[in-house]
Design a protein around this motif. Structure first.
Motif, mmCIF file in Angstrom:
data_model
loop_
_atom_site.group_PDB
_atom_site.id
_atom_site.type_symbol
_atom_site.label_atom_id
_atom_site.label_comp_id
_atom_site.label_asym_id
_atom_site.label_seq_id
_atom_site.Cartn_x
_atom_site.Cartn_y
_atom_site.Cartn_z
ATOM 1 N N HIS A 126 -52.521 56.335 61.564
ATOM 2 C CA HIS A 126 -51.966 56.608 62.890
ATOM 3 C C HIS A 126 -50.768 57.547 62.832
ATOM 4 C CE1 HIS A 126 -53.815 52.481 63.651
ATOM 5 N NE2 HIS A 126 -54.526 53.335 64.349
ATOM 6 N N HIS B 172 -58.673 57.726 69.812
ATOM 7 C CA HIS B 172 -57.238 57.996 69.822
ATOM 8 C C HIS B 172 -56.906 59.230 70.654
ATOM 9 C CE1 HIS B 172 -55.360 54.985 67.317
ATOM 10 N NE2 HIS B 172 -56.439 54.997 66.558
ATOM 11 N N ASP C 227 -57.147 59.490 63.763
ATOM 12 C CA ASP C 227 -56.169 59.770 64.810
ATOM 13 C C ASP C 227 -55.823 61.250 64.785
ATOM 14 O OD1 ASP C 227 -54.313 59.392 66.834
ATOM 15 O OD2 ASP C 227 -52.871 58.291 65.614
ATOM 16 N N HIS D 183 -56.001 48.722 70.056
ATOM 17 C CA HIS D 183 -55.187 49.582 70.911
ATOM 18 C C HIS D 183 -55.383 49.258 72.388
ATOM 19 C CE1 HIS D 183 -54.119 51.997 67.459
ATOM 20 N NE2 HIS D 183 -55.384 52.073 67.140
#
Length: 495
Positions: free
Chosen positions: A303, A182, A238, A483
């Motif tokens: 997230h 991330h 994240d 992602h």
């Protein structure tokens, strides 16, 4: 925040479980081809390559994996230029993928419960996890990197998606070191004269945990690296950034490694939510210095949407769950009861650095995940947020919509794909020369259960409720992913 109005691209809002399940069928095909089935028109100004990563194999030699997060990474790429689109997909040829495809059976344990055949005796004391390279994909510094948060990235050829091999970032990563999935891109880094920089981290978790942050220049060279130790086991998936800080939320969980070591459970199945402990928010100065730590009510965060600074306050917007959606033994993820799970909601934390107080507000109660925004607003005050969302307004459910939130007015727009469409992570692409924050396009990969295929939907980010301005139909389905990213580089064969 209370909505003042909502506009919707309407559709029924109830899904069928079997429709959703079909999106998790393994995809063994790999191909490269120009797309010919295009509905609508691709905007002439839209040019670049959409990359997306996710688990493509949900079984190994016919043996189902225990959880999608254990699936081998498959990269999809759609290059767009002059109104045309080129699609290709390819598996990351990790060491484990190659070995298991040759053997025709699982040879490795998975973090989220996948075991080698043979019961606990075949798995006891085996901590050699497979690098599955299945979580994110990003092009930076001339390298295309497939990311998985527990190990080194894999470098790929951006033209062909062929695997070049593990990448230690020019010797930066020691053997066994992790590089998270991330990263954030600071579009105008203050200490680098306004140049963009790539920010990422790695975690070594244990009774105390070490967070190492990295910042890279556009050409890929290291600008800054810092390591900090925090007490306790850190489950960090994240991070968020501001111009001055990297931000991490330490989820209130306990980890008992014994069932994993003795071969009974995956490591992820040994994590337990602790409602008696607070969620801790760490602010790590990017210029160096000691972390600041703040506490708030227990919640679980996968997230973050964005963060920013406003005087003495740091603002953090995150998708939060009331508790950790634990991974149970001897159950199939395909039979999940969405109604029994807490929904992911968008919360805003206000961290007062002067008083130490943390307040929180629910910005969006509709179940949502995979937030996205204008890349120039990352780490800064912003107005518009886009996210995958449930079509139904309450409770947990599969993502079957894209939602646009106006954080200034409270207005919402919904692009609804129900009942038979299922959405992935939306990606915001600014229109060249745009002067307003929402002037651009949303790219979202959709699984269409009625055709058992996937398609890339292009939305006008100013009015997503108006529907797709273009739909690029792929030749087959891409299993639900995690992602992706967009680069202005066009990686397509010459016409």
């Amino acid at each position: 925040m209370t909505p003042s109005s909502t506009s919707t691209h309407s559709a029924p809002d109830r899904y069928r479980q079997d429709d959703w399940q079909r999106g998790y069928q393994s995809q063994r095909q790999e191909s490269a081809q120009w797309l010919t089935e295009i509905e609508g028109s691709i905007p002439a100004e839209l040019s670049g390559t959409f990359f997306r990563n996710g688990p493509g194999l949900l079984d190994i030699g016919g043996t189902p994996i225990a959880h999608p997060f254990d699936g081998d990474g498959m990269i999809s790429a759609i290059a767009i230029d002059h109104g045309r689109a080129h699609f290709q997909n390819r598996y990351v040829r990790t060491q484990g993928f190659v070995a298991e495809q040759k053997a025709g059976k699982p040879l490795y344990r998975g973090v989220f419960g996948t075991q080698k055949p043979g019961g606990w005796l075949a798995n006891i004391f085996d901590t050699n996890l497979k690098n599955i390279a299945n979580t994110n994909i990003i092009y930076w510094g001339g390298k295309l990197l497939a990311l998985w948060e527990a190990a080194h990235p894999h470098r790929l050829n951006p033209e062909t998606l062929e695997t070049i091999g593990l990448d230690d970032l020019d010797g930066l990563l020691a053997p066994g070191a992790a590089f998270a999935a991330h990263p954030r891109i600071d579009s105008a880094c203050a200490v680098d004269g306004g140049q963009p920089c790539f920010v990422n981290f790695g975690v070594q978790a244990g009774f105390s945990s070490t967070i190492t942050t990295y910042e890279f220049a556009p050409e890929g060279t290291l600008l800054r690296r810092q390591a900090r130790s925090i007490p306790g086991f850190a489950f960090l998936h994240d991070m968020a950034i501001t111009p001055s800080h990297t931000i991490f939320c330490q989820n209130p969980v306990k980890f008992n490694p014994l069932p994993f070591l003795f071969g009974f459970r995956g490591a992820g199945q040994c994590i337990e939510f602790d409602p008696s402990a607070p969620t801790k928010i760490y602010l790590l100065p990017r210029a160096g210095g000691e972390p600041e730590v703040y506490e708030t009510e227990p919640c679980f965060i996968f997230h973050h949407a964005n963060a920013g600074e406003l005087g003495d306050e740091v603002i953090l917007d995150s998708v939060c769950y009331a508790n950790f959606p634990s991974v149970e033994e001897n159950t199939s993820y395909l039979d999940v009861d969405f109604d029994a799970l807490p929904p992911g909601e968008l919360w805003r934390f206000r961290i007062n650095r002067r008083t130490g107080e943390v307040s929180r507000t629910v910005l969006e109660s509709r179940c949502c995940e995979f937030p996205s925004l204008h890349p120039d607003r990352v780490g800064r005050p912003y107005r518009y947020l886009y996210s995958g969302a449930a079509a139904q307004p309450q409770g947990n459910a599969p993502l079957q919509a894209v939602i646009k939130l106006d954080l200034d007015t409270g207005d919402r727009q919904l692009y609804n794909l129900a009942p038979r469409g299922f959405a992935g992570e939306p990606i915001f692409v600014p229109r060249p020369g745009a002067t307003t924050e929402d002037d651009g396009w949303i790219l979202v990969l959709v699984y269409e259960a009625d055709h058992h295929r996937s398609s890339l939907h292009i939305l006008d980010a100013r009015d997503i409720a108006a529907g797709a301005i273009a739909q690029l139909n792929l030749p087959y389905h891409i299993p639900y992913g995690l992602h992706g990213s967009f680069t202005r580089e066009v990686f397509a064969p010459a016409c």
